[in-house]
Design a protein around this motif. Sequence first.
Motif, PDB file in Angstrom:
ATOM      1  N   PHE A 149      -9.912 -42.548  31.849  1.00  0.00           N
ATOM      2  CA  PHE A 149      -8.783 -41.959  31.121  1.00  0.00           C
ATOM      3  C   PHE A 149      -7.858 -41.315  32.159  1.00  0.00           C
ATOM      4  O   PHE A 149      -8.303 -40.533  33.000  1.00  0.00           O
ATOM      5  N   PRO A 150      -6.557 -41.603  32.104  1.00  0.00           N
ATOM      6  CA  PRO A 150      -5.642 -41.104  33.130  1.00  0.00           C
ATOM      7  C   PRO A 150      -5.598 -39.581  33.258  1.00  0.00           C
ATOM      8  O   PRO A 150      -5.368 -39.068  34.334  1.00  0.00           O
ATOM      9  N   LYS A 151      -5.800 -38.839  32.188  1.00  0.00           N
ATOM     10  CA  LYS A 151      -5.631 -37.386  32.244  1.00  0.00           C
ATOM     11  C   LYS A 151      -6.946 -36.630  32.439  1.00  0.00           C
ATOM     12  O   LYS A 151      -6.964 -35.414  32.463  1.00  0.00           O
ATOM     13  N   VAL A 152      -8.058 -37.370  32.598  1.00  0.00           N
ATOM     14  CA  VAL A 152      -9.360 -36.732  32.828  1.00  0.00           C
ATOM     15  C   VAL A 152      -9.572 -36.591  34.328  1.00  0.00           C
ATOM     16  O   VAL A 152      -9.485 -37.556  35.084  1.00  0.00           O
ATOM     17  N   HIS A 153      -9.854 -35.371  34.745  1.00  0.00           N
ATOM     18  CA  HIS A 153     -10.089 -35.092  36.161  1.00  0.00           C
ATOM     19  C   HIS A 153     -11.537 -35.382  36.544  1.00  0.00           C
ATOM     20  O   HIS A 153     -11.812 -36.037  37.542  1.00  0.00           O
ATOM     21  N   THR A 154     -12.479 -34.889  35.739  1.00  0.00           N
ATOM     22  CA  THR A 154     -13.902 -35.024  36.032  1.00  0.00           C
ATOM     23  C   THR A 154     -14.670 -35.194  34.728  1.00  0.00           C
ATOM     24  O   THR A 154     -14.305 -34.605  33.711  1.00  0.00           O
ATOM     25  N   VAL A 155     -15.740 -35.970  34.776  1.00  0.00           N
ATOM     26  CA  VAL A 155     -16.621 -36.136  33.615  1.00  0.00           C
ATOM     27  C   VAL A 155     -18.030 -35.751  34.039  1.00  0.00           C
ATOM     28  O   VAL A 155     -18.518 -36.191  35.080  1.00  0.00           O
ATOM     29  N   ILE A 169      -6.883 -31.004  34.041  1.00  0.00           N
ATOM     30  CA  ILE A 169      -6.141 -30.015  34.821  1.00  0.00           C
ATOM     31  C   ILE A 169      -5.187 -29.200  33.957  1.00  0.00           C
ATOM     32  O   ILE A 169      -5.130 -27.979  34.050  1.00  0.00           O
ATOM     33  N   PHE A 170      -4.434 -29.870  33.101  1.00  0.00           N
ATOM     34  CA  PHE A 170      -3.404 -29.196  32.325  1.00  0.00           C
ATOM     35  C   PHE A 170      -3.840 -29.031  30.873  1.00  0.00           C
ATOM     36  O   PHE A 170      -4.383 -29.957  30.264  1.00  0.00           O
ATOM     37  N   LYS A 171      -3.599 -27.840  30.327  1.00  0.00           N
ATOM     38  CA  LYS A 171      -4.027 -27.508  28.966  1.00  0.00           C
ATOM     39  C   LYS A 171      -3.565 -28.554  27.951  1.00  0.00           C
ATOM     40  O   LYS A 171      -4.340 -28.969  27.088  1.00  0.00           O
ATOM     41  N   GLU A 172      -2.339 -28.983  28.036  1.00  0.00           N
ATOM     42  CA  GLU A 172      -1.799 -29.914  27.035  1.00  0.00           C
ATOM     43  C   GLU A 172      -2.434 -31.308  27.101  1.00  0.00           C
ATOM     44  O   GLU A 172      -2.303 -32.097  26.165  1.00  0.00           O
ATOM     45  N   ASP A 173      -3.147 -31.622  28.177  1.00  0.00           N
ATOM     46  CA  ASP A 173      -3.802 -32.932  28.288  1.00  0.00           C
ATOM     47  C   ASP A 173      -4.954 -33.097  27.298  1.00  0.00           C
ATOM     48  O   ASP A 173      -5.390 -34.215  27.037  1.00  0.00           O
ATOM     49  N   HIS A 174      -5.422 -32.000  26.731  1.00  0.00           N
ATOM     50  CA  HIS A 174      -6.554 -32.109  25.804  1.00  0.00           C
ATOM     51  C   HIS A 174      -6.204 -32.952  24.578  1.00  0.00           C
ATOM     52  O   HIS A 174      -7.076 -33.601  24.002  1.00  0.00           O
ATOM     53  N   ILE A 175      -4.947 -32.979  24.188  1.00  0.00           N
ATOM     54  CA  ILE A 175      -4.540 -33.757  23.014  1.00  0.00           C
ATOM     55  C   ILE A 175      -4.766 -35.249  23.273  1.00  0.00           C
ATOM     56  O   ILE A 175      -5.358 -35.951  22.459  1.00  0.00           O
ATOM     57  N   TYR A 176      -4.315 -35.737  24.409  1.00  0.00           N
ATOM     58  CA  TYR A 176      -4.510 -37.140  24.776  1.00  0.00           C
ATOM     59  C   TYR A 176      -6.003 -37.473  24.852  1.00  0.00           C
ATOM     60  O   TYR A 176      -6.456 -38.499  24.328  1.00  0.00           O
ATOM     61  N   ILE A 177      -6.768 -36.607  25.511  1.00  0.00           N
ATOM     62  CA  ILE A 177      -8.203 -36.856  25.679  1.00  0.00           C
ATOM     63  C   ILE A 177      -8.902 -36.843  24.328  1.00  0.00           C
ATOM     64  O   ILE A 177      -9.709 -37.730  24.022  1.00  0.00           O
ATOM     65  N   HIS A 178      -8.591 -35.861  23.515  1.00  0.00           N
ATOM     66  CA  HIS A 178      -9.184 -35.764  22.177  1.00  0.00           C
ATOM     67  C   HIS A 178      -8.899 -37.025  21.365  1.00  0.00           C
ATOM     68  O   HIS A 178      -9.801 -37.627  20.773  1.00  0.00           O
ATOM     69  N   ASP A 179      -7.651 -37.435  21.315  1.00  0.00           N
ATOM     70  CA  ASP A 179      -7.274 -38.623  20.551  1.00  0.00           C
ATOM     71  C   ASP A 179      -7.960 -39.873  21.094  1.00  0.00           C
ATOM     72  O   ASP A 179      -8.389 -40.745  20.323  1.00  0.00           O
ATOM     73  N   SER A 180      -8.079 -39.984  22.410  1.00  0.00           N
ATOM     74  CA  SER A 180      -8.745 -41.143  23.019  1.00  0.00           C
ATOM     75  C   SER A 180     -10.222 -41.188  22.651  1.00  0.00           C
ATOM     76  O   SER A 180     -10.753 -42.249  22.321  1.00  0.00           O
ATOM     77  N   ILE A 181     -10.877 -40.034  22.694  1.00  0.00           N
ATOM     78  CA  ILE A 181     -12.300 -39.970  22.331  1.00  0.00           C
ATOM     79  C   ILE A 181     -12.487 -40.348  20.868  1.00  0.00           C
ATOM     80  O   ILE A 181     -13.352 -41.164  20.535  1.00  0.00           O
ATOM     81  N   GLU A 182     -11.683 -39.769  19.997  1.00  0.00           N
ATOM     82  CA  GLU A 182     -11.818 -40.063  18.562  1.00  0.00           C
ATOM     83  C   GLU A 182     -11.552 -41.528  18.236  1.00  0.00           C
ATOM     84  O   GLU A 182     -12.121 -42.064  17.291  1.00  0.00           O
ATOM     85  N   SER A 183     -10.704 -42.189  19.003  1.00  0.00           N
ATOM     86  CA  SER A 183     -10.414 -43.596  18.720  1.00  0.00           C
ATOM     87  C   SER A 183     -11.525 -44.520  19.215  1.00  0.00           C
ATOM     88  O   SER A 183     -11.612 -45.660  18.772  1.00  0.00           O
ATOM     89  N   MET A 184     -12.391 -44.021  20.115  1.00  0.00           N
ATOM     90  CA  MET A 184     -13.420 -44.879  20.706  1.00  0.00           C
ATOM     91  C   MET A 184     -14.825 -44.634  20.165  1.00  0.00           C
ATOM     92  O   MET A 184     -15.630 -45.562  20.118  1.00  0.00           O
ATOM     93  N   GLU A 225     -17.779 -42.222  17.597  1.00  0.00           N
ATOM     94  CA  GLU A 225     -18.127 -41.248  16.569  1.00  0.00           C
ATOM     95  C   GLU A 225     -18.992 -40.194  17.245  1.00  0.00           C
ATOM     96  O   GLU A 225     -19.807 -40.506  18.111  1.00  0.00           O
ATOM     97  N   TYR A 226     -18.828 -38.965  16.846  1.00  0.00           N
ATOM     98  CA  TYR A 226     -19.638 -37.899  17.434  1.00  0.00           C
ATOM     99  C   TYR A 226     -19.941 -36.865  16.370  1.00  0.00           C
ATOM    100  O   TYR A 226     -19.263 -36.768  15.368  1.00  0.00           O
ATOM    101  N   ASP A 227     -21.000 -36.076  16.612  1.00  0.00           N
ATOM    102  CA  ASP A 227     -21.444 -35.084  15.648  1.00  0.00           C
ATOM    103  C   ASP A 227     -20.826 -33.727  15.873  1.00  0.00           C
ATOM    104  O   ASP A 227     -20.633 -32.964  14.937  1.00  0.00           O
ATOM    105  N   GLU A 228     -20.565 -33.391  17.109  1.00  0.00           N
ATOM    106  CA  GLU A 228     -20.159 -32.024  17.395  1.00  0.00           C
ATOM    107  C   GLU A 228     -19.115 -32.038  18.501  1.00  0.00           C
ATOM    108  O   GLU A 228     -19.258 -32.748  19.499  1.00  0.00           O
ATOM    109  N   LYS A 229     -18.078 -31.255  18.328  1.00  0.00           N
ATOM    110  CA  LYS A 229     -17.104 -31.100  19.413  1.00  0.00           C
ATOM    111  C   LYS A 229     -16.949 -29.617  19.708  1.00  0.00           C
ATOM    112  O   LYS A 229     -16.915 -28.787  18.808  1.00  0.00           O
ATOM    113  N   ILE A 230     -16.877 -29.319  20.980  1.00  0.00           N
ATOM    114  CA  ILE A 230     -16.727 -27.938  21.422  1.00  0.00           C
ATOM    115  C   ILE A 230     -15.605 -27.915  22.442  1.00  0.00           C
ATOM    116  O   ILE A 230     -15.572 -28.700  23.366  1.00  0.00           O
ATOM    117  N   TYR A 231     -14.670 -26.995  22.252  1.00  0.00           N
ATOM    118  CA  TYR A 231     -13.558 -26.864  23.193  1.00  0.00           C
ATOM    119  C   TYR A 231     -13.694 -25.579  23.951  1.00  0.00           C
ATOM    120  O   TYR A 231     -14.074 -24.583  23.457  1.00  0.00           O
TER     121      TYR A 231
END
Length: 85
Positions: free
Chosen positions: A4-10, A62-77, A79-85
């Motif tokens: 994912f382009p906006k993910v720094h580390t996994v 790195i940037f706070k606003e990148d969480h929207i892109y990452i969140h949407d990408s995860i949800e499109s790929m 299913e998960y039980d729990e999300k924690i921010y």
Amino acid sequence: MRDFPKVHTVRSRVKDPKHLIAKLIRKTPERRQAKNHNEFHFTLENYMNEITDLVGVRAIHIFKEDHIYIHDSIESMWEYDEKIY
């Protein structure tokens, strides 16, 4: 997620089998009481519904606003039980 382009580390982890067994032993009395059923048992068929932390993944950005892109990408790929921010 590493691509994912906006993910720094996994970071990820799979629950250690010894810790899973310990949790199953520890949680069985609690599950029996919560379900009001003294004959409750973990089985190969029900353990994935009862233990929801077998795998954990953390995406660092790195940037706070990148969480929207990452969140949407995860949800499109996935299913998960729990999300924690």
